[in-house]
Design an enzyme around this catalytic site. Structure first.
Site, mmCIF file in Angstrom:
data_model
loop_
_atom_site.group_PDB
_atom_site.id
_atom_site.type_symbol
_atom_site.label_atom_id
_atom_site.label_comp_id
_atom_site.label_asym_id
_atom_site.label_seq_id
_atom_site.Cartn_x
_atom_site.Cartn_y
_atom_site.Cartn_z
ATOM 1 N N ASP A 208 0.838 -1.200 0.000
ATOM 2 C CA ASP A 208 0.000 0.000 0.000
ATOM 3 C C ASP A 208 0.874 1.251 0.000
ATOM 4 O O ASP A 208 1.178 1.801 -1.033
ATOM 5 C CB ASP A 208 -0.945 -0.006 1.201
ATOM 6 C CG ASP A 208 -1.927 1.153 1.150
ATOM 7 O OD1 ASP A 208 -2.483 1.404 0.067
ATOM 8 O OD2 ASP A 208 -2.132 1.808 2.182
ATOM 9 N N ARG A 264 2.052 11.197 -3.633
ATOM 10 C CA ARG A 264 1.935 11.300 -2.172
ATOM 11 C C ARG A 264 3.299 11.503 -1.500
ATOM 12 O O ARG A 264 3.759 10.669 -0.729
ATOM 13 C CB ARG A 264 1.237 10.082 -1.576
ATOM 14 C CG ARG A 264 -0.168 9.874 -2.099
ATOM 15 C CD ARG A 264 -0.902 8.797 -1.325
ATOM 16 N NE ARG A 264 -2.271 8.661 -1.785
ATOM 17 C CZ ARG A 264 -3.166 7.849 -1.235
ATOM 18 N NH1 ARG A 264 -2.836 7.102 -0.190
ATOM 19 N NH2 ARG A 264 -4.396 7.775 -1.717
#
Length: 382
Positions: A208, A264
């Site tokens: 993830d 991110r």
């Protein structure tokens, strides 16, 4: 009058201590010709760091502040000697036993190089320092490290990678068996945690993300890490509806992002991030993004744009005027661009023990050259 003098003297002493890395060690700014940043300049010059590992705790800057609650005569020194893992019955000598089972302040080191494959997420309890200096420590497995409702935590000098998601499960926690819901494959996940310092780790190739700061976590410093080979790198803020993350404050400083990072770096919701003196080696979608009107001060970073998609920033629902994406002193190479939003400059408002001197962006390559887990030999400095 005497009491006034004492008050002034105490405040001068506090100020000198808070600026110690910049003042008392000003002449010790290089190791083997390497210009050091404010954190590394506090301890790396000392060849005898092994005999005073707790010195590291007073070198942090940014929102975590000094980690003074992790030091003292009452600290338990715990050495990891066994790389095995038992999630429900941790055995003495293992990392899980030290990080989860030992009460009070503990400073965890490693006897030798080792590879630790976690059965299940490892819960790190409060007042824990995990110090990988002097050993080549790899951690992988199921969901890896979780700082859950804990405070005063240091994670330093680890190589964490290939962490995988896992369905609902149970693990041993600091106060007994804990039931966990389904977990993502994150290298490090903070959940309702506070005063956490994550420094000099190498993080890559997890299912993830590499680092999540979620569910009301705050007062976090992420420094000197090497993030590479990853789609989703760093998430700050749980989800758009979790309003407690409005109080989140995170400092992201002296990190090296790339190569092969997609997005991110960080992505932030609701809260505040001071992103300063980091090196960005390209991105695919974006470097810094967010939603729900966060505040981000991007200061003195070096952004090296990819061949495609030169824009650094990304915003979801960006029509709201309360957004603050502010750039100051950044250097943009290869056509990189930063779209500012909002007014006011998004200042961090650090207190004395959090404050540090921001370096010119021209120095970022040098200041981040040692990002990631360091190689420290027994005979020399790190």
């Amino acid at each position: 009058m005497a009491s006034q003098y004492c008050f002034v003297l105490v405040n001068v002493i506090i100020l000198l201590c808070s600026l110690g890395p910049n003042l008392s060690l000003a002449k010790e700014t290089k190791v083997h010709g390497l210009k050091m940043n404010a954190i590394d300049g506090c301890w790396r010059w000392n060849p005898n760091w092994r005999s005073n590992r707790q010195q590291l705790a007073m070198c942090s800057v940014g929102f975590a502040g000094k980690m003074s609650n992790n030091i003292g005569k009452d600290v338990i020194n715990y050495e990891v000697t066994d790389p095995s893992d038992n999630a429900l019955n941790p055995q003495p000598g293992t990392l899980r036993y030290g990080a989860t089972m030992i009460k009070g302040k503990k400073w965890i080191t490693f006897q030798r190089d080792m590879k630790i494959k976690l059965e299940k997420p490892l819960l790190v309890s409060s007042f824990t320092a995990i110090d990988g200096r002097g050993a080549n420590v790899h951690i992988q497995g199921n969901a890896c490290l979780r700082v859950f409702k804990a405070t005063n935590v240091i994670i330093h000098g680890l190589r964490i990678h290939h962490c995988k998601s896992q369905p609902p499960t149970t693990v041993m926690g600091p106060n007994g068996i804990v039931s966990l819901g389904a977990v993502d494959g994150d290298a490090i996940r903070l959940v309702t945690a506070s005063k956490v310092w994550i420094d000099h780790n190498t993080l890559y190739e997890c299912e993830d993300g590499l680092l999540d700061v979620t569910r009301g976590s705050t007062d976090v410093t992420v420094s000197n890490n090497w993030f590479r080979n990853q789609d989703k790198v760093m998430l700050l803020g749980h989800d758009d509806g979790f309003l407690r993350d409005k109080n989140m404050k995170v400092t992201v400083v002296y990190n090296h992002f790339g190569p092969l990072c997609n997005q991110r770096m960080p992505r932030i919701r609701h809260g505040y991030a001071h992103v300063v003196n980091n090196l960005y080696r390209e991105w695919t979608q974006y470097a810094i993004g967010g939603s729900m009107n966060p505040s981000v001060k991007s200061e003195a970073n070096l952004f090296i744009a990819p061949k495609q998609n030169k824009e650094i920033t990304w915003r979801q629902d960006s029509v709201n005027n309360s957004w603050k994406f502010y750039s100051k002193g950044d250097i943009f190479e290869n056509g990189a661009s930063f779209i500012q939003t909002g007014q006011g400059g998004a200042q961090p408002h650090y207190n004395m023990e959090q404050n540090f001197r921001v370096a010119d962006a021209k120095s970022v390559r040098s200041l981040t050259r040692s990002s990631g887990a360091l190689t420290c030999t027994k005979q020399s400095r790190c």
